[in-house]
Design an enzyme around this catalytic site. Structure first.
Site, mmCIF file in Angstrom:
data_model
loop_
_atom_site.group_PDB
_atom_site.id
_atom_site.type_symbol
_atom_site.label_atom_id
_atom_site.label_comp_id
_atom_site.label_asym_id
_atom_site.label_seq_id
_atom_site.Cartn_x
_atom_site.Cartn_y
_atom_site.Cartn_z
ATOM 1 C CG HIS A 86 43.491 42.388 39.668
ATOM 2 N ND1 HIS A 86 42.534 41.533 40.144
ATOM 3 C CD2 HIS A 86 44.685 41.897 40.090
ATOM 4 C CE1 HIS A 86 43.121 40.571 40.839
ATOM 5 N NE2 HIS A 86 44.428 40.760 40.815
ATOM 6 C CD GLU A 132 47.260 38.750 38.639
ATOM 7 O OE1 GLU A 132 48.176 38.712 39.455
ATOM 8 O OE2 GLU A 132 46.157 39.276 38.867
ATOM 9 C CE LYS A 151 44.769 40.162 44.848
ATOM 10 N NZ LYS A 151 44.137 38.927 44.422
ATOM 11 C CG ASN A 209 47.142 43.570 43.873
ATOM 12 O OD1 ASN A 209 46.785 44.497 44.595
ATOM 13 N ND2 ASN A 209 46.328 42.955 43.019
ATOM 14 C CD GLU A 242 40.983 40.314 43.178
ATOM 15 O OE1 GLU A 242 41.438 41.360 43.645
ATOM 16 O OE2 GLU A 242 41.501 39.190 43.392
ATOM 17 C CB SER A 299 48.187 30.621 44.214
ATOM 18 O OG SER A 299 46.825 30.874 44.526
ATOM 19 N N GLY A 309 44.207 33.671 44.613
ATOM 20 C CA GLY A 309 43.722 33.531 45.983
ATOM 21 C C GLY A 309 43.176 32.157 46.321
#
Ligand code: 13P
Length: 249
Positions: free
Chosen positions: A96, A167, A11, A9, A98, A211, A173
């Site tokens: 996701h 996730e 992003k 991904n 985010e 991560s 991250g």
């Protein structure tokens, strides 16, 4: 059992020139060998045509990072599943964290997106995961089950055609990875939920994301219910991504 799936991904990190170099380095690294696992790269929408050109006929599939919950029409700025299909996408990430966090996507919106993807012949990679506050409150299991249940409710008999990605939000991250045992515990919960929802739960790959990197991939991917990875930062480096692919045999 399915092959594992290692999906990148990117992003909002891409440009024509960096994508070109990154993809070519990945394809060079594979040296024409067909990897033991399925591979995919999920890029920002403007670059899907570029990925189609670069990856067509290669062992690496491509996909989007989102898809509209609507089929077509007056939805300025949205990208439909049919459009993604036009550019050869095999996968679309939906839900996701985010997007849930910064774009207010609810469980119902995520479920509608998963359904749109499936209807267009695209495999949704449905992301679920708890925040740090939810984990500390002992709510991890309830949160991921609620998020997945919303999708199962809508896609119903197509549940065996989705990919799920666990996730944990606190691991994305941050360099803080869930331990293999922590991840496995949640994956087992998701696997049981899928088993109750479809006659073919073995077809559903449950990826871990957060991560994951070249150093920790092997121990995570060795867990019985971890069927691959959804890789953020490490998918922007060809060598790291290929090391994760190599760890996924
Ligand atoms: P990182 O691998 O950068 O933690 O990102 C994980 C992720 O969000 C993949 O979708």
């Amino acid at each position: 059992m399915n092959k594992k799936l290692i999906a990148g991904n990117w992003k909002m990190n891409a440009s024509l020139s960096t994508n070109d170099a990154l993809v070519k380095a990945m394809l060079d690294g594979l040296q024409g060998a067909v990897p033991a696992v399925d591979m995919a790269l999920c890029a920002p929408a403007p670059y899907l045509a570029q990925l189609q050109t670069l990856l067509q006929g290669s062992p690496i599939a491509w996909g989007s990072q989102d898809v509209s919950a609507h089929e077509q029409g007056a939805y300025t700025g949205e990208v439909s599943a049919g459009m993604l299909k036009d550019f050869g996408c095999r996968y679309a990430i939906v839900g996701h964290s985010e997007r849930r966090q910064y774009h207010g996507e609810t469980d119902a919106v995520v479920a509608a997106k998963a359904q749109r993807a499936l209807a267009a012949g695209i495999t949704p990679i449905v992301c679920v995961g708890e925040t740090l506050a939810e984990r500390e409150a002992g709510e991890t299991e309830a949160v991921v089950k609620r998020q997945l249940a919303a999708v199962i409710h809508v896609v119903a008999h197509c549940t065996s055609e989705i990919v799920v990605a666990y996730e944990p939000v606190w691991a994305i991250g941050t360099g803080k990875t869930a331990t293999p045992e922590m991840a496995q515990a949640v994956h087992a919960v998701l696997r049981a939920q899928l088993a109750a929802a479809t006659q073919h739960p073995e077809r559903v790959r449950v990826l871990y994301g957060g991560s994951m990197n070249a150093a920790n991939a092997a121990s995570l991917l060795a867990q019985p219910d971890i069927d691959g990875g959804l890789i953020g930062g490490a998918s922007l480096k060809a060598a790291d991504f290929l090391q994760i692919v190599a760890a996924a045999r």
